[in-house]
Design a protein around this motif. Structure first.
Motif, PDB file in Angstrom:
ATOM      1  N   TRP A 149       0.792  -1.226   0.000  1.00 14.89           N
ATOM      2  CA  TRP A 149       0.000   0.000   0.000  1.00 14.89           C
ATOM      3  C   TRP A 149       0.831   1.287   0.000  1.00 14.89           C
ATOM      4  O   TRP A 149       0.420   2.269  -0.627  1.00 14.89           O
ATOM      5  CB  TRP A 149      -0.970   0.001   1.181  1.00 14.89           C
ATOM      6  CG  TRP A 149      -2.105  -0.969   1.023  1.00 14.89           C
ATOM      7  CD1 TRP A 149      -2.413  -1.717  -0.088  1.00 14.89           C
ATOM      8  CD2 TRP A 149      -3.083  -1.306   2.009  1.00 14.89           C
ATOM      9  NE1 TRP A 149      -3.519  -2.503   0.150  1.00 14.89           N
ATOM     10  CE2 TRP A 149      -3.959  -2.272   1.422  1.00 14.89           C
ATOM     11  CE3 TRP A 149      -3.312  -0.892   3.325  1.00 14.89           C
ATOM     12  CZ2 TRP A 149      -5.028  -2.820   2.130  1.00 14.89           C
ATOM     13  CZ3 TRP A 149      -4.382  -1.442   4.022  1.00 14.89           C
ATOM     14  CH2 TRP A 149      -5.232  -2.385   3.424  1.00 14.89           C
ATOM     15  N   SER A 152       1.379   3.304  -3.206  1.00 16.49           N
ATOM     16  CA  SER A 152       0.337   4.178  -3.752  1.00 16.49           C
ATOM     17  C   SER A 152       0.711   5.645  -3.675  1.00 16.49           C
ATOM     18  O   SER A 152       0.128   6.482  -4.377  1.00 16.49           O
ATOM     19  CB  SER A 152      -0.978   3.964  -3.003  1.00 16.49           C
ATOM     20  OG  SER A 152      -0.894   4.484  -1.675  1.00 16.49           O
ATOM     21  N   PHE A 157      -2.040   5.517   3.676  1.00 16.94           N
ATOM     22  CA  PHE A 157      -1.740   4.086   3.565  1.00 16.94           C
ATOM     23  C   PHE A 157      -0.254   3.792   3.740  1.00 16.94           C
ATOM     24  O   PHE A 157       0.262   2.821   3.197  1.00 16.94           O
ATOM     25  CB  PHE A 157      -2.258   3.554   2.240  1.00 16.94           C
ATOM     26  CG  PHE A 157      -3.758   3.623   2.127  1.00 16.94           C
ATOM     27  CD1 PHE A 157      -4.555   2.747   2.836  1.00 16.94           C
ATOM     28  CD2 PHE A 157      -4.362   4.590   1.336  1.00 16.94           C
ATOM     29  CE1 PHE A 157      -5.933   2.811   2.741  1.00 16.94           C
ATOM     30  CE2 PHE A 157      -5.745   4.659   1.238  1.00 16.94           C
ATOM     31  CZ  PHE A 157      -6.533   3.771   1.954  1.00 16.94           C
ATOM     32  N   GLY A 241      -8.140  -0.759   0.923  1.00 21.78           N
ATOM     33  CA  GLY A 241      -6.826  -0.212   0.651  1.00 21.78           C
ATOM     34  C   GLY A 241      -6.854   0.756  -0.517  1.00 21.78           C
ATOM     35  O   GLY A 241      -7.893   0.962  -1.157  1.00 21.78           O
TER      36      GLY A 241
END
Length: 438
Positions: A149, A152, A157, A241
């Motif tokens: 995550w 990203s 996250f 997520g």
């Protein structure tokens, strides 16, 4: 240019025809328990070799069921073969490795609508037919704020300034697509930061995903690409997520998504068809898609078209769905502009119940994102919304086309809208029709 609106009777007939065409694959009555190939459900033993051996032997025998009994089985990438049903019994969990090296060598995939060779999806098939992932078990991608995550680039996250992220690598991939670099030369795996999708079937025919629960996905959860005859039913997605779309049929034909529950970190269902130069090169639309008896709870669009829809989308039907929650933004969300281009035509929603949205029930705004800065004005036409009940939202409708490329043919019939915080916004829409109560 005029647009002929699809009638309620015609929409039902077309939706019923899709439901009749899309049939699940059949498998011989043969079982290949993974424990017979050395798999141990203790949560730590690496079961990759056992899963691969069971799948390969099942395929070589002419097909059957590769069964996963109760327990937690640690694994890396799993590759499906024709004739194989990967069946997780109740109490079974496949727990996927957090090590990116477990998803090498690279495979042909799409990242945000652009073809490349990247990390293998956690479960992958390419060019196969009659394949399935079924059962009452759990597929756990084990992504979190420390693994997958953070790539990203979102601090929510786990990303922090100075850490690697996918946006560092995206400009090179995008430019390769714009320049027409052959897909085989677009290799972006080891050392890059494009998260793999959870389950991806690429150029496959007769695909079934049934009964399983997905949790903690690195990226999109279910991603059929260039597939025909895809049935997704009674699946639960519980994965909040980044970019954790629930199901993203891309450049697919004849798809049914039925009886599923989506608690997703992005769009619940997002229909796509490639992006910009690569979408125009491949030029395969998504078409003949039926969504029925599903529940969408979280987060952005319940049913989204785009934003990677350069190849076009047509003949999408949704009926008897339940939508809403404090974290869900849109009901029907059509995302395109003159940079992405493409088309959306014959999009029909019937018998939808909505409790709570934070934004509009229907949003189609061509000025979203890049505005009107490209040379590919989109075409959006024949949108039918019937027998929809929305208890609470910001607006019922935000529809904004371009003066030179208006949205054509938008029908709202028999719909009721309760507590709306703001007035509708409509610009450059030809053929907007309201029939029935509001």
């Amino acid at each position: 240019m005029t647009t002929t609106a699809t009638t309620a009777a015609a929409a039902k007939e077309q939706a019923d025809a899709i439901a009749a065409r899309v049939r699940p694959p059949r498998f011989p009555d043969r079982d290949f328990p993974v424990t017979g190939y050395g798999a141990v459900g203790d949560g730590t033993t690496d079961c990759r070799a056992a899963l691969k051996a069971a799948i390969e032997e099942c395929a070589a025998a002419g097909g059957g069921h590769v069964t996963v009994p109760p327990g937690t089985y640690a694994t890396g990438a799993v590759r499906l073969r024709s004739g194989v049903d990967l069946h997780l019994e109740a109490g079974a969990t496949l727990a996927f490795s957090r090590d990116p090296a477990a998803y090498l060598p690279p495979v042909r995939t799409r990242f945000q609508g652009v073809e490349m060779y990247g990390y293998a999806p956690l479960i992958y098939a390419h060019g196969e037919r009659d394949i399935a992932v079924t059962g009452a078990g759990v597929l756990d991608g084990r992504a979190d704020e420390t693994h997958w995550w953070p790539w990203s680039g979102q601090e929510e996250f786990g990303w922090r300034p100075g850490m690697p992220q996918q946006e560092d690598d995206w400009p090179r991939l995008w430019q390769q697509a714009e320049d027409g670099v052959p897909v085989e030369e677009r290799v972006h795996a080891a050392g890059r930061h494009f998260r793999p999708n959870f389950l991806e079937t690429y150029a496959c025919r007769k695909v079934l995903i049934e009964g399983v629960t997905f949790v903690r996905s690195p990226m999109w959860v279910m991603h059929p690409v260039l597939c025909e005859n895809v049935l997704v039913q009674n699946v639960t997605v519980d994965s909040i997520g980044p970019n954790n779309d629930g199901c993203d049929p891309e450049s697919c034909r004849d798809v049914v998504i039925r009886g599923c529950t989506f608690n997703a970190g992005d769009d619940c269902i997002a229909i796509k068809s490639g992006r910009e130069a690569d979408g125009r090169r491949v030029n395969v639309p998504s078409e003949n898609i039926l969504i029925e008896d599903c529940e969408m709870r979280h987060r952005y669009g319940a049913i989204t078209l785009g934003s990677d829809m350069t190849g076009g989308i047509r003949n999408v039907f949704a009926r008897r769905c339940r939508i809403g929650g404090p974290g869900l933004y849109f009901g029907l969300y059509i995302k395109t502009n003159s940079v992405r281009g493409g088309f959306a035509e014959n999009i029909q929603l019937d018998d939808i119940t909505v409790t709570h949205l934070t934004k509009e029930f229907v949003t189609c705004d061509f000025y979203r994102g890049e505005g009107d800065t490209g040379g590919y004005p989109p075409r959006v036409s024949d949108i039918g919304i019937r027998d929809v009940s929305v208890a609470r939202a910001r607006r019922a409708l935000l529809a904004q086309g371009y003066p030179h490329a208006p949205i054509r043919g938008l029908t709202m019939a028999g719909c009721t809208f309760g507590e709306m915080a703001e007035a509708d916004q409509v610009r450059n829409v030809e053929g907007l029709t309201w029939n029935g109560a509001r």
